[in-house]
Design a protein around this motif. Structure first.
Motif, PDB file in Angstrom:
ATOM      1  N   THR A 194      34.438  37.784  34.102  1.00  0.00           N
ATOM      2  CA  THR A 194      32.973  37.533  34.999  1.00  0.00           C
ATOM      3  C   THR A 194      32.980  36.087  34.885  1.00  0.00           C
ATOM      4  OG1 THR A 194      32.173  39.686  34.245  1.00  0.00           O
ATOM      5  CG2 THR A 194      30.713  38.114  35.278  1.00  0.00           C
ATOM      6  N   SER A 195      33.343  35.385  33.829  1.00  0.00           N
ATOM      7  CA  SER A 195      33.208  34.000  33.894  1.00  0.00           C
ATOM      8  C   SER A 195      33.964  33.295  34.657  1.00  0.00           C
ATOM      9  CB  SER A 195      33.369  33.542  32.431  1.00  0.00           C
ATOM     10  OG  SER A 195      32.145  33.857  31.452  1.00  0.00           O
ATOM     11  N   CYS A 196      35.264  33.759  34.877  1.00  0.00           N
ATOM     12  CA  CYS A 196      36.172  33.374  35.834  1.00  0.00           C
ATOM     13  C   CYS A 196      35.914  33.637  37.158  1.00  0.00           C
ATOM     14  CB  CYS A 196      37.733  34.015  35.417  1.00  0.00           C
ATOM     15  SG  CYS A 196      39.174  33.456  36.215  1.00  0.00           S
ATOM     16  N   LEU A 197      35.633  34.798  37.462  1.00  0.00           N
ATOM     17  CA  LEU A 197      35.276  35.165  38.925  1.00  0.00           C
ATOM     18  C   LEU A 197      34.075  34.227  39.227  1.00  0.00           C
ATOM     19  CD1 LEU A 197      34.629  37.144  41.216  1.00  0.00           C
ATOM     20  CD2 LEU A 197      33.087  38.414  40.019  1.00  0.00           C
ATOM     21  N   PHE A 198      32.994  33.949  38.537  1.00  0.00           N
ATOM     22  CA  PHE A 198      32.017  32.924  39.148  1.00  0.00           C
ATOM     23  C   PHE A 198      32.259  31.630  39.025  1.00  0.00           C
ATOM     24  CE2 PHE A 198      29.658  36.969  38.945  1.00  0.00           C
ATOM     25  CZ  PHE A 198      28.871  36.960  39.804  1.00  0.00           C
ATOM     26  N   SER A 199      33.212  31.434  38.198  1.00  0.00           N
ATOM     27  CA  SER A 199      33.802  29.973  38.239  1.00  0.00           C
ATOM     28  C   SER A 199      34.564  29.491  39.596  1.00  0.00           C
ATOM     29  CB  SER A 199      34.548  29.617  37.071  1.00  0.00           C
ATOM     30  OG  SER A 199      34.078  29.838  35.898  1.00  0.00           O
ATOM     31  N   VAL A 200      35.421  30.780  39.956  1.00  0.00           N
ATOM     32  CA  VAL A 200      36.020  30.540  41.255  1.00  0.00           C
ATOM     33  C   VAL A 200      34.801  30.464  42.322  1.00  0.00           C
ATOM     34  CG1 VAL A 200      37.718  31.700  42.911  1.00  0.00           C
ATOM     35  CG2 VAL A 200      38.199  31.778  40.297  1.00  0.00           C
ATOM     36  N   VAL A 201      33.931  31.290  42.356  1.00  0.00           N
ATOM     37  CA  VAL A 201      33.101  31.149  43.408  1.00  0.00           C
ATOM     38  C   VAL A 201      32.326  29.879  43.601  1.00  0.00           C
ATOM     39  CG1 VAL A 201      30.751  32.308  44.481  1.00  0.00           C
ATOM     40  CG2 VAL A 201      32.705  33.682  43.397  1.00  0.00           C
ATOM     41  N   TYR A 202      32.233  29.196  42.332  1.00  0.00           N
ATOM     42  CA  TYR A 202      31.722  28.068  42.134  1.00  0.00           C
ATOM     43  C   TYR A 202      32.311  26.979  42.883  1.00  0.00           C
ATOM     44  CZ  TYR A 202      28.922  24.283  40.164  1.00  0.00           C
ATOM     45  OH  TYR A 202      27.832  23.183  40.121  1.00  0.00           O
ATOM     46  N   LEU A 203      33.613  27.141  42.747  1.00  0.00           N
ATOM     47  CA  LEU A 203      34.250  26.105  43.210  1.00  0.00           C
ATOM     48  C   LEU A 203      34.290  26.211  45.058  1.00  0.00           C
ATOM     49  CD1 LEU A 203      37.718  26.384  41.457  1.00  0.00           C
ATOM     50  CD2 LEU A 203      35.826  24.823  41.088  1.00  0.00           C
ATOM     51  N   THR A 204      34.226  27.327  45.567  1.00  0.00           N
ATOM     52  CA  THR A 204      33.929  27.665  46.982  1.00  0.00           C
ATOM     53  C   THR A 204      32.726  27.228  47.838  1.00  0.00           C
ATOM     54  OG1 THR A 204      33.678  29.964  46.777  1.00  0.00           O
ATOM     55  CG2 THR A 204      35.791  29.279  46.622  1.00  0.00           C
TER      56      THR A 204
ATOM     57  N   TYR B  25      22.735  33.262  36.507  1.00  0.00           N
ATOM     58  CA  TYR B  25      21.838  34.469  36.616  1.00  0.00           C
ATOM     59  C   TYR B  25      22.843  35.427  37.210  1.00  0.00           C
ATOM     60  CZ  TYR B  25      17.782  37.237  37.582  1.00  0.00           C
ATOM     61  OH  TYR B  25      16.771  37.991  37.778  1.00  0.00           O
ATOM     62  N   LEU B  26      23.433  35.241  38.281  1.00  0.00           N
ATOM     63  CA  LEU B  26      24.145  36.405  38.937  1.00  0.00           C
ATOM     64  C   LEU B  26      25.223  36.801  37.882  1.00  0.00           C
ATOM     65  CD1 LEU B  26      24.406  34.958  42.656  1.00  0.00           C
ATOM     66  CD2 LEU B  26      22.950  36.803  41.631  1.00  0.00           C
ATOM     67  N   ALA B  27      25.955  36.152  37.339  1.00  0.00           N
ATOM     68  CA  ALA B  27      26.919  36.337  36.286  1.00  0.00           C
ATOM     69  C   ALA B  27      26.437  37.355  35.425  1.00  0.00           C
ATOM     70  CB  ALA B  27      27.685  35.125  35.777  1.00  0.00           C
ATOM     71  N   LYS B  28      25.047  37.200  34.710  1.00  0.00           N
ATOM     72  CA  LYS B  28      24.602  38.029  33.835  1.00  0.00           C
ATOM     73  C   LYS B  28      24.229  39.290  34.459  1.00  0.00           C
ATOM     74  CE  LYS B  28      22.330  34.664  31.080  1.00  0.00           C
ATOM     75  NZ  LYS B  28      22.431  35.064  29.679  1.00  0.00           N
ATOM     76  N   ARG B  29      23.906  39.393  35.748  1.00  0.00           N
ATOM     77  CA  ARG B  29      23.519  40.568  36.328  1.00  0.00           C
ATOM     78  C   ARG B  29      24.968  41.300  36.638  1.00  0.00           C
ATOM     79  NH1 ARG B  29      20.238  43.360  35.768  1.00  0.00           N
ATOM     80  NH2 ARG B  29      19.296  44.197  37.711  1.00  0.00           N
ATOM     81  N   TRP B  30      25.732  40.577  37.087  1.00  0.00           N
ATOM     82  CA  TRP B  30      27.159  41.151  37.469  1.00  0.00           C
ATOM     83  C   TRP B  30      27.653  42.077  36.231  1.00  0.00           C
ATOM     84  CZ3 TRP B  30      29.737  41.183  42.424  1.00  0.00           C
ATOM     85  CH2 TRP B  30      31.137  41.826  42.015  1.00  0.00           C
ATOM     86  N   GLN B  31      27.608  41.375  35.176  1.00  0.00           N
ATOM     87  CA  GLN B  31      28.444  41.756  33.981  1.00  0.00           C
ATOM     88  C   GLN B  31      27.673  43.179  33.651  1.00  0.00           C
ATOM     89  OE1 GLN B  31      29.742  39.529  30.280  1.00  0.00           O
ATOM     90  NE2 GLN B  31      27.477  39.796  29.885  1.00  0.00           N
ATOM     91  N   GLU B  32      26.325  43.202  33.731  1.00  0.00           N
ATOM     92  CA  GLU B  32      25.609  44.541  33.413  1.00  0.00           C
ATOM     93  C   GLU B  32      25.599  45.723  34.356  1.00  0.00           C
ATOM     94  OE1 GLU B  32      21.693  42.063  31.465  1.00  0.00           O
ATOM     95  OE2 GLU B  32      21.618  42.775  33.438  1.00  0.00           O
ATOM     96  N   LYS B  33      25.891  45.280  35.899  1.00  0.00           N
ATOM     97  CA  LYS B  33      25.932  46.483  36.695  1.00  0.00           C
ATOM     98  C   LYS B  33      27.270  46.705  37.425  1.00  0.00           C
ATOM     99  CE  LYS B  33      21.368  46.766  36.874  1.00  0.00           C
ATOM    100  NZ  LYS B  33      20.696  47.859  36.280  1.00  0.00           N
ATOM    101  N   VAL B  34      28.266  45.784  37.450  1.00  0.00           N
ATOM    102  CA  VAL B  34      29.455  46.126  38.103  1.00  0.00           C
ATOM    103  C   VAL B  34      30.641  46.224  37.259  1.00  0.00           C
ATOM    104  CG1 VAL B  34      31.383  45.213  39.658  1.00  0.00           C
ATOM    105  CG2 VAL B  34      28.946  44.277  39.961  1.00  0.00           C
ATOM    106  N   THR B  35      31.338  47.551  37.222  1.00  0.00           N
ATOM    107  CA  THR B  35      32.349  47.938  36.277  1.00  0.00           C
ATOM    108  C   THR B  35      33.805  47.945  36.949  1.00  0.00           C
ATOM    109  OG1 THR B  35      31.783  50.244  36.806  1.00  0.00           O
ATOM    110  CG2 THR B  35      30.760  49.528  35.017  1.00  0.00           C
ATOM    111  N   HIS B  36      33.767  48.260  38.418  1.00  0.00           N
ATOM    112  CA  HIS B  36      35.022  48.287  38.881  1.00  0.00           C
ATOM    113  C   HIS B  36      35.528  46.826  39.244  1.00  0.00           C
ATOM    114  CE1 HIS B  36      34.572  52.613  39.362  1.00  0.00           C
ATOM    115  NE2 HIS B  36      33.423  52.479  39.956  1.00  0.00           N
ATOM    116  N   ARG B  37      36.628  46.788  38.749  1.00  0.00           N
ATOM    117  CA  ARG B  37      37.514  45.275  39.004  1.00  0.00           C
ATOM    118  C   ARG B  37      37.787  45.066  40.432  1.00  0.00           C
ATOM    119  NH1 ARG B  37      39.318  42.941  34.233  1.00  0.00           N
ATOM    120  NH2 ARG B  37      37.742  43.286  32.617  1.00  0.00           N
ATOM    121  N   TYR B  38      37.671  46.179  41.330  1.00  0.00           N
ATOM    122  CA  TYR B  38      38.278  45.710  42.652  1.00  0.00           C
ATOM    123  C   TYR B  38      37.069  45.020  43.513  1.00  0.00           C
ATOM    124  CZ  TYR B  38      35.407  49.642  44.202  1.00  0.00           C
ATOM    125  OH  TYR B  38      34.375  50.608  44.508  1.00  0.00           O
TER     126      TYR B  38
END
Length: 567
Positions: A128-138, A352-365
């Motif tokens: 999740t950290s990697c995901l939102f780090s990539v989003v931050y770049l964009t 904030y969104l990374a915290k919520r994502w970690q709690e709610k999203v389970t599917h890697r796709y």
């Protein structure tokens, strides 16, 4: 198991590196540059420090190489240390194209690892950290540099690093004065506006802590004093420079944007919340959940939501920016572009969104879908910007007050690929008069005055740097009055044909250009700006302290190899 976790973390770090490579590919493939509104200003800044490094002639205060070799002060008041770091990159780059690609890549890497470190410090899983780090770049907080060379993006790149102590404080209620002092000092050394954002966020944290405790915590007050002392030691070069320069000069501040009400995320700058498009969903989700479920939020999430809401509010037209600037409110005039407030809002939102994502999203796709959407949109945007270099009749988006010294656009474009980096800066010049001295008040447009007094006549003179002096030579006529393309400050030492000029014998224009009576034949003026006594000692102490900081905290601040899995 430990080896597997370590390998995973290394994989995510390499993924961020790979993402940075992908995002600069359009520019590499097309061989183009993005020359926008602030490009020439920063290219001149960095060319000046590059030549200082190359020739071993350090002039901390004045520009003897960039900005028409005018002797004006810029870098000393605008992130001097990072200006020298960029200057080093310019020295290593064969041309401006290579520099821009390298700077863009390094910005992506710095921003990605900075955000990854912050999210890991917030106990977010590596994926999740990697995901939102990539989003931050964009996000446009980072793309602002790619699209317009807005230096705020370098502040945005280090902003997550500066907030690591903040999030640790909000989560553990333990205030680390050294890390806090270092974080705010880092922001000041890179970008003063970012330092303001950092200070406001920590102020929110302090108010929140005191509100929760319902009493004054004197031990916390003492720690805050300690952090201020650390901060002052690590930024002593900035404050001493300002004291020395402003003591004897009235400087022209950056321009006042009278139409700043248009530069909001709810008016002409909606692209800030639409880059990437999925960002707007995150904005509405965070505002909606924060408002509806504020009482149920944990303390650390409240202390993300509150400053986020504050900065979002300031970036909109809900604040009467037009009224404020028309009535000469100082802070409004200083801000210029309200959309800048969306930069810290973007950073806080990622956490904030990374915290919520970690709690709610389970599917890697879902991870893959978000990355494809964000990176795909960013690539399209970057490709379009770089295609302008080849397809547009006006490839240089420098806006007003720009002087073209060649009608051959192709020749100017080739100059940015030339090993002679000064060639491009001579063919394309912009009159940006920030920080020139003002000796008399008048109604003249200072951008036009700088163009007329510094840029247009500059080719008629020969300028040479010798040691700590800038020498200007020209052919003159006996008794004729001549205005010279130099900027004279209070501490500038001036000699005309070997004789000192000072006091009433030194006649200056409104922006500090000297007016002299020339002799027949060859004339020569020399200027120097001696380093004030004791300043170098202070600068050396500051640099030494930063080396100690990097040695002690660098590894943990730049990237945390140990990310926390959700228990």
């Amino acid at each position: 198991m430990q080896f597997w976790k370590k390998s995973q973390n290394i994989g995510y770090v390499l993924a961020l590196l790979g993402c940075a490579v992908v995002l600069v590919l359009p520019q590499i493939v097309l061989g183009s540059l993005v020359i926008s509104s602030d490009s020439l200003f920063h290219f001149n800044r960095f060319y000046d420090t590059a030549m200082q490094i190359k020739e071993g002639n350090m002039q901390y205060f004045v520009s003897f190489y960039g900005f028409q070799q005018s002797g004006r002060i810029v870098n000393a008041l605008y992130g001097p240390i990072i200006a020298y770091l960029h200057g080093g990159l310019v020295v290593l780059s064969p041309n401006w194209f290579f520099y821009q690609v390298s700077a863009n890549f390094l910005l992506y890497v710095l921003a990605g690892y900075s955000m990854y470190g912050l999210l890991c410090a917030c106990r977010i899983r590596p994926a999740t950290s990697c995901l939102f780090s990539v989003v931050y770049l964009t996000t446009y907080a980072i793309q602002y540099w790619m699209m317009r060379q807005g230096f705020s993006s370098w502040g945005a790149a280090i902003l997550p690093l500066c907030l690591i102590p903040y999030m640790q404080w909000m989560q553990t209620k333990k205030f680390d004065p050294f890390k806090v002092g270092i974080s705010v000092a880092l922001a000041v050394q890179v970008h003063l506006m970012t330092a303001l954002f950092v200070g406001l966020i920590y102020a929110f944290g302090l108010i929140g802590i005191l509100w929760q405790k319902k009493r004054v915590d004197w031990s916390l007050c003492w720690k805050i004093v300690q952090s201020i002392v650390v901060f002052l030691f690590l930024t002593a070069n900035i404050w001493l420079t300002m004291l020395l320069i402003y003591q004897g000069n009235t400087l022209l501040p950056p321009f006042i944007n009278r139409n700043m009400y248009r530069s909001t995320i709810t008016y002409n700058s909606t692209y800030w919340i639409m880059t990437p498009t999925i960002l707007i969903a995150g904005v509405f989700f965070m505002i909606g959940e924060g408002v509806l479920s504020f009482r149920r939020l944990s303390f650390d999430r409240r202390m993300l939501f509150l400053p986020f809401s504050f900065f979002v509010l300031l970036s909109t037209n809900i604040v009467p920016w037009r009224f404020l600037v028309e009535n000469h409110f100082f802070l409004a005039e200083l801000i210029q572009f309200p959309f800048r407030f969306f930069i810290p809002a973007t950073t806080l939102m990622m956490v904030y969104l990374a915290k919520r994502w970690q709690e709610k999203v389970t599917h890697r796709y879902w991870h893959l879908l978000v990355i494809v959407c964000a990176v795909g949109q960013c690539l399209l945007m970057n490709t379009e910007a770089n295609l302008r270099w080849h397809q547009s009749e006006a490839p240089f988006q420098t806006r007003k007050h720009t002087t073209h010294f060649s009608e051959d656009i192709q020749r100017t474009k080739e100059a940015f690929h030339s090993t002679d980096k000064q060639a491009a800066l001579l063919l394309l010049q912009k009159g940006t008069p920030d920080y020139v001295p003002i000796y008399r008040e008048d109604d003249a447009n200072k951008y036009e005055a700088y163009t007329e007094q510094m840029i247009l006549p500059n080719a008629d003179f020969d300028k040479v740097v010798q040691g700590n002096q800038l020498i200007l030579r020209w052919q003159g006529q006996e008794g004729r009055q001549r205005q010279l393309p130099l900027i004279i400050y209070d501490r500038t030492i001036v000699h005309l044909n070997g004789a000192p000029l000072e006091g009433e014998s030194l006649q200056l224009t409104t922006i500090g250009a000297p007016i002299v009576i020339e002799n027949a034949g060859m004339n020569q003026m020399t200027i120097a700006y001696p380093t004030p006594r004791g300043f170098l000692a202070v600068l050396c102490v500051v640099l030494f302290l930063w080396l100690l900081v990097i040695g002690k905290y660098g590894k943990r601040l730049v990237i945390r190899q140990r990310c926390f899995k959700k228990s």
